[in-house]
Design a protein around this motif. Sequence first.
Motif, PDB file in Angstrom:
ATOM      1  N   PRO A 129       0.756  -0.767  -0.059  1.00 38.03           N
ATOM      2  CA  PRO A 129      -0.385   0.027  -0.164  1.00 38.03           C
ATOM      3  C   PRO A 129       0.937   1.501  -0.244  1.00 38.03           C
ATOM      4  O   PRO A 129      -0.069   2.941  -0.345  1.00 38.03           O
ATOM      5  N   ILE A 130       2.801   0.912   0.321  1.00 38.42           N
ATOM      6  CA  ILE A 130       3.694   2.002   0.350  1.00 38.42           C
ATOM      7  C   ILE A 130       3.630   2.655  -0.841  1.00 38.42           C
ATOM      8  O   ILE A 130       3.260   3.956  -1.843  1.00 38.42           O
ATOM      9  N   CYS A 131       3.696   1.751  -1.745  1.00 40.44           N
ATOM     10  CA  CYS A 131       4.765   2.029  -3.113  1.00 40.44           C
ATOM     11  C   CYS A 131       3.771   1.643  -4.617  1.00 40.44           C
ATOM     12  O   CYS A 131       4.445   2.362  -5.452  1.00 40.44           O
ATOM     13  N   CYS A 132       2.968   1.109  -3.090  1.00 45.03           N
ATOM     14  CA  CYS A 132       1.755   0.259  -5.165  1.00 45.03           C
ATOM     15  C   CYS A 132       2.874  -0.404  -5.887  1.00 45.03           C
ATOM     16  O   CYS A 132       2.353  -0.410  -6.994  1.00 45.03           O
ATOM     17  N   SER A 192      11.384  -3.206   0.669  1.00 42.78           N
ATOM     18  CA  SER A 192      12.015  -1.505   0.369  1.00 42.78           C
ATOM     19  C   SER A 192      11.234  -0.429   1.139  1.00 42.78           C
ATOM     20  O   SER A 192      11.916   0.477   1.571  1.00 42.78           O
ATOM     21  N   CYS A 193      10.489   0.151   0.951  1.00 40.82           N
ATOM     22  CA  CYS A 193       9.539   0.347   2.209  1.00 40.82           C
ATOM     23  C   CYS A 193       9.792   0.421   3.865  1.00 40.82           C
ATOM     24  O   CYS A 193      10.001   1.516   3.753  1.00 40.82           O
ATOM     25  N   GLU A 245      12.512   2.478   3.780  1.00 39.01           N
ATOM     26  CA  GLU A 245      12.769   3.723   3.823  1.00 39.01           C
ATOM     27  C   GLU A 245      12.381   4.389   4.431  1.00 39.01           C
ATOM     28  O   GLU A 245      13.097   4.930   5.544  1.00 39.01           O
ATOM     29  N   TYR A 246      11.544   3.737   4.748  1.00 38.79           N
ATOM     30  CA  TYR A 246      10.658   4.100   6.218  1.00 38.79           C
ATOM     31  C   TYR A 246      11.604   4.659   7.390  1.00 38.79           C
ATOM     32  O   TYR A 246      11.679   5.924   7.782  1.00 38.79           O
ATOM     33  N   ASN A 263      14.166   7.332   6.725  1.00 43.05           N
ATOM     34  CA  ASN A 263      13.796   8.570   7.297  1.00 43.05           C
ATOM     35  C   ASN A 263      13.840   8.881   8.235  1.00 43.05           C
ATOM     36  O   ASN A 263      13.455  10.045   9.380  1.00 43.05           O
ATOM     37  N   ASN A 318      15.865  11.612   9.431  1.00 36.15           N
ATOM     38  CA  ASN A 318      15.768  12.855   9.468  1.00 36.15           C
ATOM     39  C   ASN A 318      14.499  13.422  10.586  1.00 36.15           C
ATOM     40  O   ASN A 318      14.866  14.407  10.969  1.00 36.15           O
ATOM     41  N   GLU A 319      13.890  12.455  11.249  1.00 37.95           N
ATOM     42  CA  GLU A 319      13.514  12.930  12.804  1.00 37.95           C
ATOM     43  C   GLU A 319      14.182  12.205  14.098  1.00 37.95           C
ATOM     44  O   GLU A 319      13.756  12.530  15.118  1.00 37.95           O
ATOM     45  N   MET A 377       3.493   1.312   9.831  1.00 39.22           N
ATOM     46  CA  MET A 377       3.345   2.381   9.078  1.00 39.22           C
ATOM     47  C   MET A 377       2.020   2.247   8.527  1.00 39.22           C
ATOM     48  O   MET A 377       1.595   3.737   8.524  1.00 39.22           O
ATOM     49  N   ALA A 378       0.952   1.477   9.566  1.00 39.33           N
ATOM     50  CA  ALA A 378       0.005   1.658   9.198  1.00 39.33           C
ATOM     51  C   ALA A 378      -1.158   2.705  10.215  1.00 39.33           C
ATOM     52  O   ALA A 378      -0.252   3.521  10.934  1.00 39.33           O
ATOM     53  N   GLU A 379      -1.963   2.936   9.585  1.00 37.64           N
ATOM     54  CA  GLU A 379      -2.425   4.304  10.163  1.00 37.64           C
ATOM     55  C   GLU A 379      -3.095   3.333  12.034  1.00 37.64           C
ATOM     56  O   GLU A 379      -3.421   2.661  12.247  1.00 37.64           O
TER      57      GLU A 379
END
Lengths: 218, 557
Positions: B173-176, B195-196, B199-200, B203, B207-208, B216-218
């Motif tokens: 669902p992230i990179c389709c 790979s997602c 990347e996640y 990041n 970055n954080e 990653m799910a909501e």
Amino acid sequence: MADARLRRVNKEIADCKNDKSSHINIELIDNSPFHLKGSFKGPEDTPYAGGHFDVDIVIPESYPFQPVKMKFLTKIYHPNVSSASGAICLDILKDAWSPVLTLKSTLISLQSLLCSPEPNDPQDAEVAKHYLTSKASFEETARYWTMVYAGGPGKTGSAAGQKQDEVAMAGLEKAHVDQFESLGFERGKVIDALRRLNYRGANVAKINDDRVVEELLK
Amino acid sequence: MSSDYENSDNEYFEDDDEIMDEDDGSASDMEVDGFDNGYKTIGNKRLKSYEVDYEPLSQKQIEDTMKNEIDYISGLCGVDADVASLLLRYFDWNREKLVDKYMDNADGVKTNAGVSPPEKPEPSTASSSQIESHTGPRRSTRRANSSEAQKQSKTKAIIERISPPVEEPYMCPICCDYNPTDTRSLACEHKFCSSCWSEYIKNKVRNEAEQWITCMAEDCNIAAPNQFVQDVLAEDPAVWNRFKELLVRHYVASNKNLKYCPYPSCTYTVSCPSASSKSSLTTIVPIVTCGASPTHKFCFGCNIDDDHRPVVCAAAKLWLQKCQDDSETANWIKTNTKECSKCQSTIEKNGGCNHMTCKKCKYEFCWVCMGPWSEHGTAWYSCNRYDEKASIEARDAQSRSRASLERYLHYYNRWANHEQSAKLSVELYAKTEKKMEEMQMTSVLTWIEVQFMKKALDEVSKCRMTLKWTYAMAYYLESGNEKELFEDNQRDLERAVEELSELIESPLDTDTITDLRQKVTDKTVYVQKRNEIVLEDTAQGFQDGRWKWNCSVDGFD
């Protein structure tokens, strides 16, 4: 990963096109899939009903691992949206972002933000104060903004071409503005000062005229 | 830190099994303060009264301590090391709180901490292993446990790969991407392609600067265990190292006895238990040096990136704040404004005549003589009444209020002066270097014999630092005998430093070079002694509570 970002955005745009039920529309600005314009209708039973709201969308480099950047292009009177810049205060656009969220779901979240403002976590403090002081007066102003800026239905029918009323725009009473204008102050200044003081609803009784004059003399 | 405490601590970790077998509770009784990890401090070195007891620790050392903590929780709660790590991080390394809550409601804690998903029947393999570790021999070491867990996760991954959902092709669902080569999921079984994930996590880490990585799910709070992060980052050792550093940073931040070295990209930590409480900062100035480099000097008690001895953190902070707010403004006010002689409001005259009306109190006065305007009669536009009594009084009142500003500027200018000199020291070092070379060429002195110059310069810069902060201190000291003594010491040091400075910068003369050397060496020793006296006496004063402030300073009553 660059192609994954492009693939995902393209799919999201396509999904949105195919989905007629949500009434969310996404289109390209200047031919790049990374700078988009989203739009949706103001939700029913809110002061925004009937309005058509445009949102500027910028897809960041590390999307979807970083949240999209969104701001309202259409001016809107809402505690969580800056009345000047359109900047939005919404948790999922910041730290509550998750990579599974999509442009569509984010726009739907924006739409639902219009239904349920959160004046205690405001983007626009003046608007939030207005909301907390007198919800009725706030809604009237929000409706007026919807009519003027978002093409919403006006009381007089067609909103197009109608002269904008500064007093209604600021959510103030005409009588109050006239009262201080008659003291010899400029109308624009009076509106500014009264807006800053949140001269609305129950607050009118709390703020005496001297305080207003003092603010006007600043 | 008492020595028997340390012993018990070590003993505890070594004879882990024994104690665990006897009684679980006894372990937590012994470790009343969860953060006292028995860091040894430089106990045998004699400390001067202005120095603090501290120990620099490398990242490796902290990691070892963390591992001990994790092992302890792992054994006590019967979970594997990765889970123990998550639990500890969730409770900000507060071991007591964790054990308390965990014993109360293990499942609830695990759900809240994102270790296991809420009220969902566990996959059979996972739950069985948990029951096993509860009921099985408590002693089971971490290694066995984690390899078991690894095996488990591997088999799980294999099962996933060989049996994809049959009905429709899986799309990340992230990179389709349809049918990605490899997918992973946490305990919540939200599946995403590798790979997602990579990347996640990259990041999040890059970055954080986040050490707590959730699914990653909501709205899914399941956190990624370290092994998972390591597997995902298998091809990015740099990011994995950064993640490990973030873990250490989080541990250090959670422990008030520890502080991370603030220098860029330094990974050292300093342990300084004597400066961990706020009240201790009223008696000591904990300047420490991390183990990486002697230049990594910082204050353990506050964020001022300067050796602000002898003045304590709270007063130093107050002073810096004041300087930031006031110094330039104060200069401007001094040159451009006057105060109303009645209400002391500050007034800038930016045009017009000398007949001033104070906006605040409506007092009318003459800008030139500061006397009341009423006495000027009809003499508008010119003031000829300078000597009148009323205007003298008005000027007196004004000068009194000016005095406080003057006083501040007196201290500020001296403070800034020393700061400026310290900044110029780089240049001075270069100049001195040249001079030392010259000496070697023109005289009989060898390289080692000309080092006295550099040594003198080192001492001068050090003392300028002390002097600088003595002005901040003196500004806030209440006048009296104590302050006079302080200022006497300050004056002696300042004079000595200036003399030494002059000697260093004096032109070279081949005939008198040995004489100069003698003079500089003597003076250096003297300056050093004066500096010691200032630092020691001030530090002693703080310990005795001898210093009284002329305003309220945070932490002092």
